[in-house]
Enzyme design. Structure first.
Site: not given
Length: 294
Positions: A266, A171, A243, A275
């Site tokens: 993100h 994106k 990752r 996380y």
């Protein structure tokens, strides 16, 4: 070549007489998979394997898609390939023995700092392959890139003078800095190794395979699994593990969520907040293990 996706849409419309919403949902899922497969694996839908589909579902999960969305995508692909088999376009379906968690997603495993050091120490820098593998693993952990982003990198994405890589996500693009060891490994690979591995001088891919062409997703998985074995790491290890480890280690060392969101690429900070849950779970585990009253 026959338009298999168009034929399936026609089948749903005229034979099954499915609702407009059902058809739209199925076709969206199938076309998204077809686009990913073409872009990331250079394959047509009739050539997809079970491994390809598993990698795609992992890609959806890593992109922050809900368990329900991933489950629906799997169902859409299962029905599509069932149609192809029923009408003789394929001998067998690649959607076999694939399961997704329909409930709450388990928190992913991460590597400890010691395990990361062991993994990064595995490539023997005695030949071109060793230097390339060293650079790939260092870049993967330095940037937290998705494996698709890593293998899609072109040589002009790297700025060695500034010590950054420009990553083109699904994106948006983002520039990610490299820590010194990763920058050194990448510099040696680019200056001394890469040109000798290329099949064609005009090849743009940053990382190439032994045939001198762009590294594939499966190729990187095999390399990672090899070094997992030589490092004797018993945890499940995938590119996503690196990752996730990148993200948790940054948070443990003081990174804020907003900065981590940018580094991870993100679009929604809720994906990044996973996380913090992992860190909280780790602290709880340490508490329960070490507190005398726990």
């Amino acid at each position: 070549m026959l338009d298999f996706i168009g034929a399936y849409e026609n089948y749903l419309t005229k034979v099954k007489q499915a609702s407009a919403n059902t058809i739209a949902s199925y076709m969206r899922d199938i076309r998204q998979f077809a686009d990913w497969l073409r872009h990331c694996e250079d394959l047509d839908v009739v050539d997809a394997t079970q491994v390809n589909i598993s990698h795609y579902l992992a890609h959806l999960e890593d992109d922050g898609r809900s368990a329900a969305t991933v489950s629906r995508s799997l169902a859409s692909l299962k029905n599509f390939y069932g149609y192809l088999v029923s009408f003789g376009f394929l001998e067998s379906t690649p959607v076999t023995d694939i399961r997704v968690d329909r409930g709450e997603k388990k928190l992913p495993q991460i590597l400890t700092g010691r395990e990361i050091e062991l993994l990064l120490a595995q490539p023997a820098c005695v030949d071109a392959k060793g230097y390339r593998d060293k650079a790939m693993l260092e870049v993967m952990y330095a940037t937290g890139m998705r494996v698709t982003e890593l293998i899609s990198l072109d040589i002009d994405a790297v700025n060695l003078d500034l010590g950054v890589i420009k990553c083109n996500g699904a994106k948006k693009s983002r520039s990610i800095p490299l820590y010194p060891a990763a920058l050194r490994a990448l510099t040696v690979y680019i200056h001394d190794v890469r040109s000798g591995m290329l099949a064609y001088p005009e090849e743009k891919a940053l990382f190439v395979n032994v045939n001198g062409m762009r590294m594939s997703r499966q190729g990187f998985w095999k390399i990672l699994k090899h070094y997992q074995e030589t490092a004797h790491i018993e945890k499940e290890l995938t590119p996503h593990t690196l990752r996730h480890s990148f993200a948790v280690h940054l948070l443990e060392n003081g990174a804020d969520l907003g900065s981590l969101q940018e580094l991870m690429g993100h679009s929604d900070i809720s994906s990044t907040q996973l996380y913090t849950q992992m860190i909280n779970q780790k602290l709880k585990s340490v508490y329960e293990k070490c507190h005398p009253k726990a």
